[in-house]
Design an enzyme around this catalytic site. Structure first.
Site, PDB file in Angstrom:
ATOM      1  N   HIS A 264       0.835  -1.200   0.000  1.00 11.82           N
ATOM      2  CA  HIS A 264       0.000   0.000   0.000  1.00 11.82           C
ATOM      3  C   HIS A 264       0.870   1.250   0.000  1.00 11.82           C
ATOM      4  O   HIS A 264       0.640   2.201  -0.754  1.00 11.82           O
ATOM      5  CB  HIS A 264      -0.914   0.018   1.223  1.00 11.82           C
ATOM      6  CG  HIS A 264      -1.440   1.380   1.575  1.00 11.82           C
ATOM      7  ND1 HIS A 264      -0.700   2.299   2.306  1.00 11.82           N
ATOM      8  CD2 HIS A 264      -2.615   2.001   1.293  1.00 11.82           C
ATOM      9  CE1 HIS A 264      -1.385   3.413   2.445  1.00 11.82           C
ATOM     10  NE2 HIS A 264      -2.555   3.253   1.849  1.00 11.82           N
ATOM     11  N   HIS A 278      -7.478   4.404   1.460  1.00  7.98           N
ATOM     12  CA  HIS A 278      -6.497   3.533   2.113  1.00  7.98           C
ATOM     13  C   HIS A 278      -6.844   2.058   1.911  1.00  7.98           C
ATOM     14  O   HIS A 278      -6.012   1.264   1.455  1.00  7.98           O
ATOM     15  CB  HIS A 278      -6.460   3.868   3.607  1.00  7.98           C
ATOM     16  CG  HIS A 278      -5.612   2.948   4.417  1.00  7.98           C
ATOM     17  ND1 HIS A 278      -4.233   3.019   4.447  1.00  7.98           N
ATOM     18  CD2 HIS A 278      -5.944   1.903   5.244  1.00  7.98           C
ATOM     19  CE1 HIS A 278      -3.760   2.082   5.250  1.00  7.98           C
ATOM     20  NE2 HIS A 278      -4.774   1.398   5.746  1.00  7.98           N
TER      21      HIS A 278
END
Length: 373
Positions: A264, A278
């Site tokens: 990520h 996110h």
């Protein structure tokens, strides 16, 4: 003492969830001494508080609108306001930066904090950490707190009104919890309690809760998303809100992080990904992590099916990366593998080429399943 032999597990003091749970605020505030500083994000202050103020009857509240950024100056302003008003506790009501600011304010006021999220999009509400930013939004530092929030309270009648994308993103974030905790358990890697620098592994409780998080997502994820689309506060919706917030929060902090969150962070280096949430980026990190850790076909199929069913990204194109180049993948992989990253909690060495191959494989499988080239 060898910290590697001492497990550590952290929890919020109390977790309250359900329809009209805001009605618990007066008794919670009363238990902490009577007067509370409520920090409300601008949307909550302008649009939500007028509709829910009846829940706060009998509570003595000093309401302050959050300035919009979790900066040292904003934290000081609010802490000074609370101290001068004689507040005994702090309530954070709103989104992520409002809640982080409230945690920090309570730390400097040396008072209890009540966290009231308006979304079920991440697992951060239960954690003992706040992210401090500059006025322009760059990260300054992480404030690791001595304890988790005293109370985390979610009113699901309020949360179900949010756009469904937030719930789906929360599922993406929670999806990483078991796979990362499982890797930390296998390696004996440190969890995320007490911030950077410690070496405490997780406990069997934290790993069991991380597994329960994954099992809950599999069983109720699709039903919860369907409910949220209809603004229906069903049992399935309640279970996923709890999985996204409490189970994932306990699992990541006390179980540990791994490849998914590191990937990520790598994806976040690309400008194409900046508009994505996110949990959406974490979800693709999970898929790449499955290939990185050599999971079997049945597990890979199970996770892709869940992502497809709830609407999470399964290809790089889904994250806005329509042109996949060696240069972009190298940028992502190099950031993923920096020394302090959590990919090094995996059994397999976190090296750039291995990450690139895993990302390519995950993207290829996602495209194959979509029937695209």
């Amino acid at each position: 003492m060898d910290e590697r032999r001492v497990t550590q597990t952290c929890f919020p003091g109390r977790y309250i969830q359900g329809p009209d749970a805001l009605g618990k605020i007066p008794s919670v505030v009363g238990a902490f001494g009577g007067k509370a500083l409520m920090i409300a994000d601008p949307f909550v202050a302008d649009h939500v508080l007028p509709e829910v103020k009846h829940f706060f009857s009998g509570a003595e509240l000093v309401i302050e609108k959050f300035g919009g950024e979790c900066t040292d100056a904003e934290i000081k302003r609010l802490a000074d306001t609370g101290s001068e008003a004689g507040c005994n506790s702090v309530i954070g009501f709103g989104g992520g930066k409002t809640l982080d600011t409230s945690k920090a304010v309570s730390f400097y006021m040396k008072s209890p904090v009540v966290i009231v999220p308006t979304l079920a999009s991440t697992d951060a509400p239960c954690s003992a950490r706040a992210v401090i930013y500059t006025e322009s939004g760059e990260v300054v530092r992480y404030l690791d707190l001595p304890r988790n929030p005293d109370v985390v309270l979610l009113d699901t009648k309020l949360i179900v009104k949010a756009p469904v994308r937030f719930l789906i993103s929360g599922i993406g974030d929670a999806l990483s919890t078991w796979f990362e905790a499982e890797s930390c358990m296998a390696k004996g890697a440190a969890n995320s309690t007490c911030g950077a620098g410690h070496q405490h592994p997780g406990s069997m409780t934290s790993y069991a809760l991380a597994k329960l998080c994954y099992d809950t997502l599999k069983e109720y994820g699709v039903l919860a998303v369907s409910s949220a689309k209809s603004k229906a506060c069903t049992p399935a919706f309640e279970k996923i809100v709890e999985a996204n917030t409490l189970l994932s929060g306990l699992g990541f902090e006390s179980g540990g992080l791994g490849a998914a969150h590191a990937i990520h962070n790598g994806l976040s280096e690309l400008s194409e990904c900046h508009k994505f949430m996110h949990g959406e980026k974490v979800a693709f990190g999970v898929l790449a992590g499955l290939f990185f850790t050599d999971k079997g076909k049945d597990v890979i199929d199970e996770v892709y099916t869940l992502c497809e069913s709830v609407g999470l990204p399964t290809t790089l194109a889904d994250l806005g990366i329509s042109e996949v180049t060696d240069e972009k993948l190298e940028i992502v992989a190099k950031r993923t593998c920096v020394e302090e990253e959590t990919i090094h909690n995996e059994l397999k060495p976190g090296v750039v080429d291995s990450v690139i191959q895993a990302i390519r494989a995950a993207d290829s499988e996602g495209r194959r399943r979509k029937g695209s080239k």
